[in-house]
Design a protein around this motif. Structure first.
Motif, PDB file in Angstrom:
ATOM      1  N   TRP A 130      38.728  38.016  46.897  1.00 20.45           N
ATOM      2  CA  TRP A 130      39.811  37.111  47.138  1.00 20.45           C
ATOM      3  C   TRP A 130      40.668  36.876  45.945  1.00 20.45           C
ATOM      4  CZ3 TRP A 130      41.160  35.988  51.853  1.00 20.45           C
ATOM      5  CH2 TRP A 130      40.209  35.998  52.930  1.00 20.45           C
ATOM      6  N   LEU A 131      40.298  37.212  44.825  1.00 20.65           N
ATOM      7  CA  LEU A 131      41.116  37.093  43.497  1.00 20.65           C
ATOM      8  C   LEU A 131      41.454  38.432  43.166  1.00 20.65           C
ATOM      9  CD1 LEU A 131      42.670  35.386  41.703  1.00 20.65           C
ATOM     10  CD2 LEU A 131      40.570  35.326  40.189  1.00 20.65           C
ATOM     11  N   GLY A 132      40.200  39.386  42.794  1.00 17.69           N
ATOM     12  CA  GLY A 132      40.599  40.523  42.371  1.00 17.69           C
ATOM     13  C   GLY A 132      41.318  41.600  43.423  1.00 17.69           C
ATOM     14  N   LYS A 133      40.790  41.481  44.669  1.00 23.65           N
ATOM     15  CA  LYS A 133      41.589  42.357  45.570  1.00 23.65           C
ATOM     16  C   LYS A 133      42.842  41.746  46.194  1.00 23.65           C
ATOM     17  CE  LYS A 133      40.699  44.838  49.900  1.00 23.65           C
ATOM     18  NZ  LYS A 133      39.737  45.028  51.167  1.00 23.65           N
ATOM     19  N   ALA A 134      42.781  40.496  46.787  1.00 23.68           N
ATOM     20  CA  ALA A 134      43.548  39.810  47.646  1.00 23.68           C
ATOM     21  C   ALA A 134      45.041  39.476  46.804  1.00 23.68           C
ATOM     22  CB  ALA A 134      43.155  38.831  48.472  1.00 23.68           C
ATOM     23  N   VAL A 135      44.653  38.825  45.640  1.00 28.67           N
ATOM     24  CA  VAL A 135      45.572  38.043  44.812  1.00 28.67           C
ATOM     25  C   VAL A 135      46.091  39.080  43.855  1.00 28.67           C
ATOM     26  CG1 VAL A 135      46.160  36.139  43.246  1.00 28.67           C
ATOM     27  CG2 VAL A 135      44.837  36.007  45.227  1.00 28.67           C
TER      28      VAL A 135
ATOM     29  N   GLU B 231      31.397  36.742  33.813  1.00 24.18           N
ATOM     30  CA  GLU B 231      32.476  37.452  34.069  1.00 24.18           C
ATOM     31  C   GLU B 231      33.586  36.991  34.933  1.00 24.18           C
ATOM     32  OE1 GLU B 231      31.791  41.493  34.282  1.00 24.18           O
ATOM     33  OE2 GLU B 231      30.943  41.605  32.341  1.00 24.18           O
ATOM     34  N   ARG B 232      33.064  36.994  36.195  1.00 29.30           N
ATOM     35  CA  ARG B 232      33.774  36.522  37.426  1.00 29.30           C
ATOM     36  C   ARG B 232      34.168  34.818  37.271  1.00 29.30           C
ATOM     37  NH1 ARG B 232      33.892  41.082  36.833  1.00 29.30           N
ATOM     38  NH2 ARG B 232      34.157  42.509  38.557  1.00 29.30           N
ATOM     39  N   GLN B 233      33.250  33.962  36.742  1.00 26.49           N
ATOM     40  CA  GLN B 233      33.965  32.591  36.627  1.00 26.49           C
ATOM     41  C   GLN B 233      34.776  32.769  35.507  1.00 26.49           C
ATOM     42  OE1 GLN B 233      29.884  31.114  35.716  1.00 26.49           O
ATOM     43  NE2 GLN B 233      30.040  29.684  37.382  1.00 26.49           N
ATOM     44  N   ALA B 234      34.876  33.483  34.724  1.00 20.64           N
ATOM     45  CA  ALA B 234      36.206  33.467  33.691  1.00 20.64           C
ATOM     46  C   ALA B 234      37.119  34.019  34.153  1.00 20.64           C
ATOM     47  CB  ALA B 234      35.664  34.381  32.329  1.00 20.64           C
TER      48      ALA B 234
ATOM     49  N   PHE C  27      42.727  32.753  35.698  1.00 19.32           N
ATOM     50  CA  PHE C  27      43.589  32.343  36.487  1.00 19.32           C
ATOM     51  C   PHE C  27      44.434  31.333  36.907  1.00 19.32           C
ATOM     52  CE2 PHE C  27      45.436  32.442  40.760  1.00 19.32           C
ATOM     53  CZ  PHE C  27      46.329  33.503  40.817  1.00 19.32           C
ATOM     54  N   LEU C  28      43.480  30.395  36.948  1.00 24.51           N
ATOM     55  CA  LEU C  28      43.824  29.168  37.205  1.00 24.51           C
ATOM     56  C   LEU C  28      44.460  28.509  36.001  1.00 24.51           C
ATOM     57  CD1 LEU C  28      40.926  27.781  39.077  1.00 24.51           C
ATOM     58  CD2 LEU C  28      43.063  28.045  40.172  1.00 24.51           C
ATOM     59  N   ALA C  29      44.277  28.840  34.846  1.00 21.67           N
ATOM     60  CA  ALA C  29      44.798  28.332  33.534  1.00 21.67           C
ATOM     61  C   ALA C  29      46.254  28.382  33.478  1.00 21.67           C
ATOM     62  CB  ALA C  29      44.111  29.074  32.241  1.00 21.67           C
TER      63      ALA C  29
END
Length: 239
Positions: free
Chosen positions: A132-137, A180-183, A188-190
């Motif tokens: 949902w972040l790496g692929k979609a966004v 790694e994925r949490q980071a 991204f949110l930062a």
């Protein structure tokens, strides 16, 4: 029996029955013994659940928000609130990891009731972030980490599932991927802005369905909180 295309159970004993990935939407129960009934419905907030005429959904939501500080921000729309929500999730998961590491060796790999183990849950959350972040966004060309834990139904997206590991990784390896994925989400949110959150993207698994970046983030948040609840429930069952 069948009445007007509706299955009707009368004087039936369903004690101990287990319903998994089944729908009971709109089911009506009258004069039933529900002592010890255990309902786990991730989409409970999407409708009403009446018990003796009382919609208990708001009560359940309020109690879950009390138990999990920060959960009430999981559908926030403001970037600052989303950052606060993610920080709360990271704290909650850090406490869960600490709990597992204080348990006997192998506790992270113990499945309860046919559910994923704690380690598999972390692998799935890495997969959710990748989807949902790496692929979609972010639309990365190779978004998935081999240690991700997917659902079998995602095989239908034309994605080569052979990328995923077939052997059980060490818990240390799982924790490294999870960090790694949490980071990735945190970074991204930062720098996320309202304009970026409003941008459109093809859904992770249904590209013909266009969603917002904010929607993609909300999916990740929902996955995180629901799986934390599952994980803590199963840790409690281990004793």
């Amino acid at each position: 029996m069948i009445q007007d295309d509706v299955t009707v159970f009368v004087d039936r004993n369903l004690r101990g029955a287990r319903f998994t990935r089944s729908t009971l939407a709109g089911a009506v129960m009258r004069g039933v013994d529900v002592a010890g009934l255990d309902i786990d419905a991730p989409w409970l907030a999407d409708g009403a659940l009446l018990v003796n005429g009382v919609d208990v959904v708001p009560l359940v939501e309020a109690e879950l928000n009390r138990r999990f500080p920060g959960r009430d921000l999981r559908h926030a729309t403001d970037p600052a609130d989303l950052r606060a929500a993610w920080a709360a999730l990271e704290r909650a998961w850090a406490a869960a990891v600490d709990r597992v590491q204080s348990m006997p060796d192998g506790a992270a790999d113990v499945p309860v009731g046919g559910e994923w183990s704690f380690a598999q849950t972390l692998r799935h959350l890495a997969f959710a972030a990748d989807a949902w972040l790496g692929k979609a966004v972010l639309r990365l060309p190779q978004p998935f980490h081999p240690l991700g834990q997917s659902h079998v139904e995602y095989e239908t997206d034309g994605f080569d599932m052979s990328v995923f590991a077939t052997e059980q990784p060490t818990f240390e390896a799982v924790l490294a991927v999870r960090a790694e994925r949490q980071a990735m989400v945190r970074d991204f949110l930062a720098t996320a802005t309202p304009d970026l959150l409003a941008e459109s993207r093809p859904s992770a698994w249904w590209p013909e369905h266009i969603v917002s970046v904010l929607h993609c983030l909300h999916v990740i948040f929902d996955e995180e909180w629901e799986h934390l609840r599952y994980a803590l429930r199963d840790l409690d069952a281990q004793g």
